[in-house]
Write a protein that holds these residues in place. Structure first.
Motif, PDB file in Angstrom:
ATOM      1  N   MET A   1     -59.767 -40.973 -55.490  1.00 39.16           N
ATOM      2  CA  MET A   1     -59.406 -39.671 -56.008  1.00 39.16           C
ATOM      3  C   MET A   1     -59.684 -38.624 -54.934  1.00 39.16           C
ATOM      4  O   MET A   1     -60.760 -38.575 -54.373  1.00 39.16           O
ATOM      5  CB  MET A   1     -60.203 -39.366 -57.275  1.00 39.16           C
ATOM      6  N   LYS A   2     -58.715 -37.793 -54.639  1.00 37.69           N
ATOM      7  CA  LYS A   2     -58.850 -36.770 -53.622  1.00 37.69           C
ATOM      8  C   LYS A   2     -59.410 -35.494 -54.249  1.00 37.69           C
ATOM      9  O   LYS A   2     -58.964 -35.062 -55.300  1.00 37.69           O
ATOM     10  CB  LYS A   2     -57.496 -36.487 -52.980  1.00 37.69           C
ATOM     11  N   HIS A   3     -60.398 -34.895 -53.595  1.00 39.70           N
ATOM     12  CA  HIS A   3     -61.037 -33.677 -54.082  1.00 39.70           C
ATOM     13  C   HIS A   3     -60.250 -32.465 -53.601  1.00 39.70           C
ATOM     14  O   HIS A   3     -59.958 -32.341 -52.419  1.00 39.70           O
ATOM     15  CB  HIS A   3     -62.480 -33.608 -53.570  1.00 39.70           C
ATOM     16  N   THR A   4     -59.892 -31.590 -54.519  1.00 37.99           N
ATOM     17  CA  THR A   4     -59.250 -30.335 -54.148  1.00 37.99           C
ATOM     18  C   THR A   4     -60.332 -29.384 -53.651  1.00 37.99           C
ATOM     19  O   THR A   4     -61.347 -29.197 -54.322  1.00 37.99           O
ATOM     20  CB  THR A   4     -58.531 -29.715 -55.364  1.00 37.99           C
ATOM     21  N   ILE A   5     -60.130 -28.801 -52.491  1.00 38.24           N
ATOM     22  CA  ILE A   5     -61.123 -27.891 -51.920  1.00 38.24           C
ATOM     23  C   ILE A   5     -61.187 -26.618 -52.763  1.00 38.24           C
ATOM     24  O   ILE A   5     -60.164 -26.035 -53.110  1.00 38.24           O
ATOM     25  CB  ILE A   5     -60.787 -27.577 -50.453  1.00 38.24           C
ATOM     26  N   GLN A   6     -62.418 -26.216 -53.079  1.00 42.24           N
ATOM     27  CA  GLN A   6     -62.649 -25.048 -53.917  1.00 42.24           C
ATOM     28  C   GLN A   6     -63.640 -24.101 -53.251  1.00 42.24           C
ATOM     29  O   GLN A   6     -64.350 -24.485 -52.310  1.00 42.24           O
ATOM     30  CB  GLN A   6     -63.202 -25.490 -55.264  1.00 42.24           C
ATOM     31  N   LEU A   7     -63.694 -22.876 -53.756  1.00 38.88           N
ATOM     32  CA  LEU A   7     -64.680 -21.909 -53.271  1.00 38.88           C
ATOM     33  C   LEU A   7     -66.078 -22.494 -53.379  1.00 38.88           C
ATOM     34  O   LEU A   7     -66.405 -23.182 -54.354  1.00 38.88           O
ATOM     35  CB  LEU A   7     -64.614 -20.610 -54.071  1.00 38.88           C
ATOM     36  N   LEU A   8     -66.882 -22.235 -52.363  1.00 43.98           N
ATOM     37  CA  LEU A   8     -68.280 -22.635 -52.251  1.00 43.98           C
ATOM     38  C   LEU A   8     -68.494 -24.129 -51.994  1.00 43.98           C
ATOM     39  O   LEU A   8     -69.629 -24.581 -51.943  1.00 43.98           O
ATOM     40  CB  LEU A   8     -69.103 -22.167 -53.458  1.00 43.98           C
ATOM     41  N   ASP A   9     -67.411 -24.893 -51.796  1.00 46.08           N
ATOM     42  CA  ASP A   9     -67.577 -26.278 -51.370  1.00 46.08           C
ATOM     43  C   ASP A   9     -68.212 -26.300 -49.987  1.00 46.08           C
ATOM     44  O   ASP A   9     -67.937 -25.436 -49.135  1.00 46.08           O
ATOM     45  CB  ASP A   9     -66.226 -27.002 -51.292  1.00 46.08           C
ATOM     46  N   VAL A  10     -69.047 -27.289 -49.753  1.00 44.76           N
ATOM     47  CA  VAL A  10     -69.617 -27.519 -48.436  1.00 44.76           C
ATOM     48  C   VAL A  10     -68.709 -28.528 -47.745  1.00 44.76           C
ATOM     49  O   VAL A  10     -68.386 -29.570 -48.311  1.00 44.76           O
ATOM     50  CB  VAL A  10     -71.062 -28.033 -48.537  1.00 44.76           C
ATOM     51  N   VAL A  11     -68.272 -28.182 -46.543  1.00 43.20           N
ATOM     52  CA  VAL A  11     -67.296 -28.994 -45.826  1.00 43.20           C
ATOM     53  C   VAL A  11     -67.757 -29.259 -44.394  1.00 43.20           C
ATOM     54  O   VAL A  11     -68.593 -28.536 -43.863  1.00 43.20           O
ATOM     55  CB  VAL A  11     -65.909 -28.297 -45.793  1.00 43.20           C
ATOM     56  N   ALA A  12     -67.192 -30.304 -43.805  1.00 40.95           N
ATOM     57  CA  ALA A  12     -67.436 -30.612 -42.396  1.00 40.95           C
ATOM     58  C   ALA A  12     -66.099 -30.627 -41.666  1.00 40.95           C
ATOM     59  O   ALA A  12     -65.074 -31.009 -42.239  1.00 40.95           O
ATOM     60  CB  ALA A  12     -68.115 -31.967 -42.255  1.00 40.95           C
ATOM     61  N   LEU A  13     -66.115 -30.208 -40.415  1.00 42.07           N
ATOM     62  CA  LEU A  13     -64.905 -30.235 -39.604  1.00 42.07           C
ATOM     63  C   LEU A  13     -64.569 -31.663 -39.191  1.00 42.07           C
ATOM     64  O   LEU A  13     -65.457 -32.437 -38.826  1.00 42.07           O
ATOM     65  CB  LEU A  13     -65.095 -29.404 -38.332  1.00 42.07           C
ATOM     66  N   THR A  14     -63.293 -31.998 -39.222  1.00 44.21           N
ATOM     67  CA  THR A  14     -62.850 -33.322 -38.777  1.00 44.21           C
ATOM     68  C   THR A  14     -62.207 -33.261 -37.393  1.00 44.21           C
ATOM     69  O   THR A  14     -61.751 -34.279 -36.880  1.00 44.21           O
ATOM     70  CB  THR A  14     -61.857 -33.930 -39.786  1.00 44.21           C
ATOM     71  N   VAL A  15     -62.169 -32.063 -36.807  1.00 42.76           N
ATOM     72  CA  VAL A  15     -61.625 -31.852 -35.460  1.00 42.76           C
ATOM     73  C   VAL A  15     -62.469 -30.797 -34.754  1.00 42.76           C
ATOM     74  O   VAL A  15     -63.166 -30.018 -35.399  1.00 42.76           O
ATOM     75  CB  VAL A  15     -60.152 -31.368 -35.492  1.00 42.76           C
ATOM     76  N   ASP A  16     -62.404 -30.780 -33.431  1.00 41.04           N
ATOM     77  CA  ASP A  16     -63.006 -29.684 -32.665  1.00 41.04           C
ATOM     78  C   ASP A  16     -62.118 -28.454 -32.782  1.00 41.04           C
ATOM     79  O   ASP A  16     -60.888 -28.560 -32.822  1.00 41.04           O
ATOM     80  CB  ASP A  16     -63.112 -30.049 -31.181  1.00 41.04           C
ATOM     81  N   LEU A  17     -62.741 -27.280 -32.845  1.00 40.55           N
ATOM     82  CA  LEU A  17     -62.027 -25.999 -32.783  1.00 40.55           C
ATOM     83  C   LEU A  17     -62.620 -25.201 -31.626  1.00 40.55           C
ATOM     84  O   LEU A  17     -63.421 -24.290 -31.816  1.00 40.55           O
ATOM     85  CB  LEU A  17     -62.166 -25.229 -34.112  1.00 40.55           C
ATOM     86  N   PRO A  18     -62.258 -25.571 -30.382  1.00 42.90           N
ATOM     87  CA  PRO A  18     -62.902 -24.976 -29.209  1.00 42.90           C
ATOM     88  C   PRO A  18     -62.714 -23.467 -29.099  1.00 42.90           C
ATOM     89  O   PRO A  18     -63.592 -22.775 -28.588  1.00 42.90           O
ATOM     90  CB  PRO A  18     -62.255 -25.708 -28.035  1.00 42.90           C
ATOM     91  N   GLN A  19     -61.594 -22.943 -29.598  1.00 43.66           N
ATOM     92  CA  GLN A  19     -61.365 -21.504 -29.507  1.00 43.66           C
ATOM     93  C   GLN A  19     -62.389 -20.716 -30.327  1.00 43.66           C
ATOM     94  O   GLN A  19     -62.651 -19.554 -30.036  1.00 43.66           O
ATOM     95  CB  GLN A  19     -59.924 -21.133 -29.914  1.00 43.66           C
ATOM     96  N   GLN A  20     -62.994 -21.361 -31.347  1.00 46.40           N
ATOM     97  CA  GLN A  20     -64.049 -20.711 -32.136  1.00 46.40           C
ATOM     98  C   GLN A  20     -65.442 -21.227 -31.768  1.00 46.40           C
ATOM     99  O   GLN A  20     -66.431 -20.836 -32.375  1.00 46.40           O
ATOM    100  CB  GLN A  20     -63.822 -20.935 -33.647  1.00 46.40           C
ATOM    101  N   GLY A  21     -65.501 -22.141 -30.813  1.00 47.04           N
ATOM    102  CA  GLY A  21     -66.779 -22.708 -30.408  1.00 47.04           C
ATOM    103  C   GLY A  21     -67.334 -23.691 -31.423  1.00 47.04           C
ATOM    104  O   GLY A  21     -68.550 -23.877 -31.507  1.00 47.04           O
ATOM    105  N   LEU A  22     -66.459 -24.342 -32.191  1.00 43.40           N
ATOM    106  CA  LEU A  22     -66.888 -25.274 -33.232  1.00 43.40           C
ATOM    107  C   LEU A  22     -66.528 -26.704 -32.851  1.00 43.40           C
ATOM    108  O   LEU A  22     -65.509 -26.942 -32.224  1.00 43.40           O
ATOM    109  CB  LEU A  22     -66.222 -24.908 -34.566  1.00 43.40           C
ATOM    110  N   ARG A  23     -67.397 -27.638 -33.261  1.00 40.04           N
ATOM    111  CA  ARG A  23     -67.196 -29.046 -32.917  1.00 40.04           C
ATOM    112  C   ARG A  23     -67.067 -29.894 -34.162  1.00 40.04           C
ATOM    113  O   ARG A  23     -67.575 -29.538 -35.224  1.00 40.04           O
ATOM    114  CB  ARG A  23     -68.382 -29.534 -32.093  1.00 40.04           C
ATOM    115  N   ILE A  24     -66.411 -31.020 -34.010  1.00 40.94           N
ATOM    116  CA  ILE A  24     -66.256 -31.971 -35.103  1.00 40.94           C
ATOM    117  C   ILE A  24     -67.625 -32.263 -35.728  1.00 40.94           C
ATOM    118  O   ILE A  24     -68.618 -32.385 -35.016  1.00 40.94           O
ATOM    119  CB  ILE A  24     -65.575 -33.267 -34.598  1.00 40.94           C
TER     120      ILE A  24
END
Length: 72
Positions: A1-24
């Motif tokens: 079952m896939k979880h629909t993302i909702q407000l206040l969910d805690v999430v982790a990045l699955t990719v690097d976002l180097p332009q924001q200085g964020l890592r997987i």
């Protein structure tokens, strides 16, 4: 079952976002739904201050679960 993302969910990045200085694997909280499938994520520093706010598509996020759920 896939979880629909909702407000206040805690999430982790699955990719690097180097332009924001964020890592997987970095963990943040959904603070706003910007558009269908795009979420504003707040990433905190170790001392609890907002470090980065970033718009992230759902496909780049993994919702973290803190309770066990029955797996079929």
């Amino acid at each position: 079952m896939k979880h629909t993302i909702q407000l206040l969910d805690v999430v982790a990045l699955t990719v690097d976002l180097p332009q924001q200085g964020l890592r997987i694997g970095q963990v943040g909280t959904v603070v706003e739904i910007l558009a269908d499938g795009v979420f504003e994520i707040e990433f905190l520093s170790e001392d609890g201050a907002t470090e980065v706010m970033a718009a992230v598509p759902a496909g780049n996020l993994l919702v973290l679960q803190y309770t066990s759920s029955k797996v079929a």
